[in-house]
Design a protein around this motif. Structure first.
Motif, PDB file in Angstrom:
ATOM      1  N   HIS A  60       0.846  -1.205   0.000  1.00 45.42           N
ATOM      2  CA  HIS A  60       0.000   0.000   0.000  1.00 45.42           C
ATOM      3  C   HIS A  60       0.877   1.249   0.000  1.00 45.42           C
ATOM      4  CE1 HIS A  60      -3.963   1.850   1.730  1.00 45.42           C
ATOM      5  NE2 HIS A  60      -3.314   2.729   0.975  1.00 45.42           N
ATOM      6  N   HIS A  62       1.564   5.194  -2.119  1.00 45.91           N
ATOM      7  CA  HIS A  62       1.044   6.212  -3.055  1.00 45.91           C
ATOM      8  C   HIS A  62       2.200   7.126  -3.415  1.00 45.91           C
ATOM      9  CE1 HIS A  62      -3.176   5.233  -2.037  1.00 45.91           C
ATOM     10  NE2 HIS A  62      -2.807   5.234  -0.767  1.00 45.91           N
ATOM     11  N   ILE A  67      -2.904  15.271  -3.863  1.00 41.38           N
ATOM     12  CA  ILE A  67      -3.815  15.303  -2.709  1.00 41.38           C
ATOM     13  C   ILE A  67      -4.035  16.773  -2.368  1.00 41.38           C
ATOM     14  CG2 ILE A  67      -4.139  14.724  -0.265  1.00 41.38           C
ATOM     15  CD1 ILE A  67      -3.504  12.085  -0.919  1.00 41.38           C
ATOM     16  N   LYS A 150      -9.521  -1.097  -6.229  1.00 33.39           N
ATOM     17  CA  LYS A 150      -9.824  -0.424  -4.962  1.00 33.39           C
ATOM     18  C   LYS A 150     -10.979   0.555  -5.137  1.00 33.39           C
ATOM     19  CE  LYS A 150      -7.855   2.473  -1.340  1.00 33.39           C
ATOM     20  NZ  LYS A 150      -6.856   3.521  -1.101  1.00 33.39           N
ATOM     21  N   PHE A 152     -13.640   3.328  -2.834  1.00 36.15           N
ATOM     22  CA  PHE A 152     -13.726   4.175  -1.639  1.00 36.15           C
ATOM     23  C   PHE A 152     -15.195   4.312  -1.267  1.00 36.15           C
ATOM     24  CE2 PHE A 152      -9.821   5.268  -3.724  1.00 36.15           C
ATOM     25  CZ  PHE A 152      -8.924   5.654  -2.726  1.00 36.15           C
ATOM     26  N   TYR A 155     -14.922  10.086   0.420  1.00 36.79           N
ATOM     27  CA  TYR A 155     -14.284  11.036  -0.505  1.00 36.79           C
ATOM     28  C   TYR A 155     -15.263  11.399  -1.633  1.00 36.79           C
ATOM     29  CZ  TYR A 155      -9.710   9.798   1.642  1.00 36.79           C
ATOM     30  OH  TYR A 155      -8.665   9.577   2.503  1.00 36.79           O
ATOM     31  N   HIS A 184     -11.323   1.125   0.821  1.00 34.63           N
ATOM     32  CA  HIS A 184     -11.103   2.162   1.842  1.00 34.63           C
ATOM     33  C   HIS A 184     -12.454   2.296   2.526  1.00 34.63           C
ATOM     34  CE1 HIS A 184      -9.636   6.305   3.244  1.00 34.63           C
ATOM     35  NE2 HIS A 184     -10.878   6.173   3.700  1.00 34.63           N
ATOM     36  N   HIS A 240      -5.852  -0.354   5.323  1.00 35.52           N
ATOM     37  CA  HIS A 240      -5.565   0.501   6.482  1.00 35.52           C
ATOM     38  C   HIS A 240      -6.626   0.463   7.591  1.00 35.52           C
ATOM     39  CE1 HIS A 240      -8.122   3.363   4.396  1.00 35.52           C
ATOM     40  NE2 HIS A 240      -7.197   3.881   3.627  1.00 35.52           N
ATOM     41  N   ALA A 281      -4.203  11.829   8.655  1.00 34.07           N
ATOM     42  CA  ALA A 281      -4.357  10.841   7.589  1.00 34.07           C
ATOM     43  C   ALA A 281      -5.733  10.220   7.796  1.00 34.07           C
ATOM     44  CB  ALA A 281      -3.273   9.766   7.676  1.00 34.07           C
ATOM     45  N   SER A 282      -6.223   9.547   6.777  1.00 33.85           N
ATOM     46  CA  SER A 282      -7.544   8.926   6.917  1.00 33.85           C
ATOM     47  C   SER A 282      -7.470   7.445   6.602  1.00 33.85           C
ATOM     48  CB  SER A 282      -8.539   9.592   5.963  1.00 33.85           C
ATOM     49  OG  SER A 282      -8.685  10.939   6.326  1.00 33.85           O
ATOM     50  N   ASP A 309       0.526   2.570   3.636  1.00 33.41           N
ATOM     51  CA  ASP A 309      -0.246   3.702   3.104  1.00 33.41           C
ATOM     52  C   ASP A 309       0.707   4.887   2.902  1.00 33.41           C
ATOM     53  OD1 ASP A 309      -2.370   5.132   2.167  1.00 33.41           O
ATOM     54  OD2 ASP A 309      -3.402   5.326   4.092  1.00 33.41           O
ATOM     55  N   CYS A 311       2.258   7.852   2.000  1.00 40.26           N
ATOM     56  CA  CYS A 311       1.777   9.050   1.298  1.00 40.26           C
ATOM     57  C   CYS A 311       2.337  10.236   2.086  1.00 40.26           C
ATOM     58  CB  CYS A 311       0.245   9.029   1.288  1.00 40.26           C
ATOM     59  SG  CYS A 311      -0.486  10.349   0.325  1.00 40.26           S
ATOM     60  N   ASN A 329      -4.085  14.835   3.419  1.00 37.27           N
ATOM     61  CA  ASN A 329      -4.143  13.595   4.207  1.00 37.27           C
ATOM     62  C   ASN A 329      -3.034  12.637   3.807  1.00 37.27           C
ATOM     63  OD1 ASN A 329      -7.491  12.714   5.207  1.00 37.27           O
ATOM     64  ND2 ASN A 329      -6.602  14.737   5.050  1.00 37.27           N
ATOM     65  N   GLY A 330      -2.352  12.098   4.808  1.00 37.91           N
ATOM     66  CA  GLY A 330      -1.391  11.040   4.512  1.00 37.91           C
ATOM     67  C   GLY A 330      -0.137  11.153   5.350  1.00 37.91           C
TER      68      GLY A 330
HETATM   69  O1  URP Z   1      -4.820   9.724   4.366  1.00 41.81           O
HETATM   70  C1  URP Z   1      -4.524   8.864   3.543  1.00 41.81           C
HETATM   71  N1  URP Z   1      -4.643   7.606   3.865  1.00 41.81           N
HETATM   72  N2  URP Z   1      -4.074   9.216   2.317  1.00 41.81           N
HETATM   73  C2  URP Z   1      -3.779   8.360   1.251  1.00 41.81           C
HETATM   74  C3  URP Z   1      -4.980   7.966   0.440  1.00 41.81           C
HETATM   75  C4  URP Z   1      -5.816   6.861   1.081  1.00 41.81           C
HETATM   76  O2  URP Z   1      -6.937   7.108   1.458  1.00 41.81           O
HETATM   77  O3  URP Z   1      -5.352   5.726   1.211  1.00 41.81           O
END
Ligand code: URP
Ligand code: ZN
Ligand code: ZN
Length: 457
Positions: A60, A62, A67, A150, A152, A155, A184, A240, A281-282, A309, A311, A329-330
């Motif tokens: 995982h 990115h 973002i 994937k 979501f 978002y 997600h 996550h 982060a989310s 994750d 990011c 986020n990340g």
């Molecule tokens: O906050 C996060 N996790 N950012 C990366 C994109 C995701 O939702 O996995």
């Protein structure tokens, strides 16, 4: 001529156990794994006192994604340098679906961007729009080596969410093609209900990021997608996972679960730090009791994979004072995934073969890379991490190869690898990158669900 390297005297750690065996590699491939193996080789690496893990797979990441108007700070090149420092030899990253783009075009764009990676790369396909045309592409993508899709459940405002009916339809098609649905999982309706009163009161400190994304949202989304998985016979992998309630829903729904170091090792008190914005982060960081539940999931085998994750952002990207809803986020962590978790597993007396499963064999199997990846066995890629379990350090911060100037794990002891071999090439040794060649795209094959289910669930 393909060079032969013999690794002697070490302890090989895999899902099967810890074994005192020598390992012979030839070119890019492992040729033999035997106790006392003694054959002519071009080079011998003395691994006495060391552990040999299979190359770590981060399922995982990115690298370089947009973002909130900026880009995650690591691209495939810088992120893969950081990865190698931490023993990661394969990452599984995600496509980015642009407006009007086909899934196939998004896959090829991302695959091209990944050519500068020093580690091997596989790809998950982000299904962030819903149309019959996009769904029709799924079988071809599976045939081209992208077996995971994937979605979501939130978002909405970023135009990335699918509703549950759309997810059900996608799951039917993914199941038919032999792939896996990644989710997600945060229920958007519950998130909206939590967010609006906070914004009305102008509660915008990073600590409210957590309150705006309650664990009930995670649990509800997991219940919904687990049911979809059962109705459509589609394997479901929740990315996550962050909370005890989410884990309980995942256990009940019998889905595959990934968690990340941040949910095991950090909690929502971080949001009150001076650099609290960096932890946004989310899903958000939760309570210490949630982390403990996740450690229990590691121990009892109801968590199946560990990913980062990854990011990351630099300090300048998340200045103090930004309202939480405007903070990109990340968080990062591809470099610390293995070094910090190895230390934690040793300190907690947890099984190292389980660590090898969570960080290598399981993601390889789930995403169709096994046994090319995830194993130290004849015929597998010669991806090896050599680590001295006695070499723990606390002053590793200024030795990081990552482009970023911040890590959440600065206060954690870590055991970094001595050597990292990727497909038979020594890529990292004693704190420095020494390898020259780039990584490769590794196509996934349809996962063997009967084998995976009987081993993992
Ligand atoms: O906050 C996060 N996790 N950012 C990366 C994109 C995701 O939702 O996995
Ligand atoms: Zn996510
Ligand atoms: Zn992610």
């Amino acid at each position: 001529m393909r060079s032969r390297v013999l690794f002697t005297g070490g302890t090989v750690v895999t899902t099967e156990g810890m074994n005192s065996v020598n390992v012979l590699i030839e070119g890019e491939i492992i040729r033999a794994v035997e106790p006392g193996l003694d054959v002519p080789a071009d080079r011998t690496v003395d691994c006495t006192g060391k552990l040999l893990f299979p190359g770590i797979i981060d399922p995982h990441t990115h690298m370089g994604i947009p973002i909130k108007d900026i880009w995650s700070a690591d691209d495939f090149n810088s992120g893969s340098r950081a990865a190698l420092q931490g023993g990661v030899t394969t990452i599984i990253d995600f496509t980015v679906l642009e407006p009007n783009q086909s899934l196939k075009a998004s896959f090829h764009t991302r695959r091209d961007l990944a050519r500068v990676s020093l580690v091997d790369v596989a790809l998950h396909v982000n299904l962030t729009r819903f149309s019959e045309d996009l769904l029709n592409e799924i079988p071809d993508l599976v045939a081209d080596g992208a077996v995971s899709f994937k979605v979501f459940t939130t978002y909405r405002e970023a135009g990335m969410m699918l509703d549950y009916d759309q997810i059900r339809t996608a799951a039917e098609r993914i199941a038919r093609a032999g792939g896996v649905l990644m989710v997600h999982a945060e229920d958007d309706a519950i998130l909206q209900k939590a967010l609006i009163p906070l914004l009305n009161r102008k509660y915008t400190h990073p600590r409210y990021h957590g309150q705006s994304r309650p664990d009930a949202a995670e649990a509800e989304a997991i219940r919904r997608v687990a049911n979809i998985g059962i109705q459509t016979n589609c394997p479901v992998y929740v990315v996550h996972l962050s909370s005890a309630r989410g884990l309980a829903a995942a256990q009940e729904g019998n889905v595959l679960v990934e968690t990340c170091p941040q949910y095991l090792l950090l909690d929502d008190r971080c949001y009150d730090r001076e650099d609290g914005a960096m932890f946004v982060a989310s899903p958000p960081l939760r309570k210490p009791a949630d982390s403990e539940a996740l450690w229990q999931g590691i121990t009892d085998g109801t968590i199946h994979a560990l990913g980062t994750d990854h990011c990351p952002f630099c300090r300048k990207d998340k200045p103090a004072g930004l309202p939480f809803q405007d903070i990109p986020n990340g968080m990062g962590g591809v470099d610390t995934l293995f070094p910090v978790l190895l230390t934690q597993f040793l300190d907690r007396g947890l099984s190292l073969p389980r660590l090898a499963s969570l960080l290598s064999r399981n993601p390889a199997e789930i995403f169709g890379l096994y046994p090319q990846k995830g194993a130290i066995t004849p015929g597998s890629d010669a991806d090896l991490v050599i680590v001295d379990p006695k070499k723990r350090s606390t002053d590793w911060m200024d030795q990081r190869l990552s482009r970023t100037d911040w890590t959440a794990y600065a206060d954690f002891p870590a055991i970094f690898p001595d050597q990292v071999w990727r497909r038979g090439e020594l890529m990292y040794m004693k704190g420095a990158l020494v390898g020259k060649s780039n990584g490769r795209f590794i196509p996934g094959h349809r996962p063997q669900w009967d084998v995976i289910n009987s081993r993992l669930k």
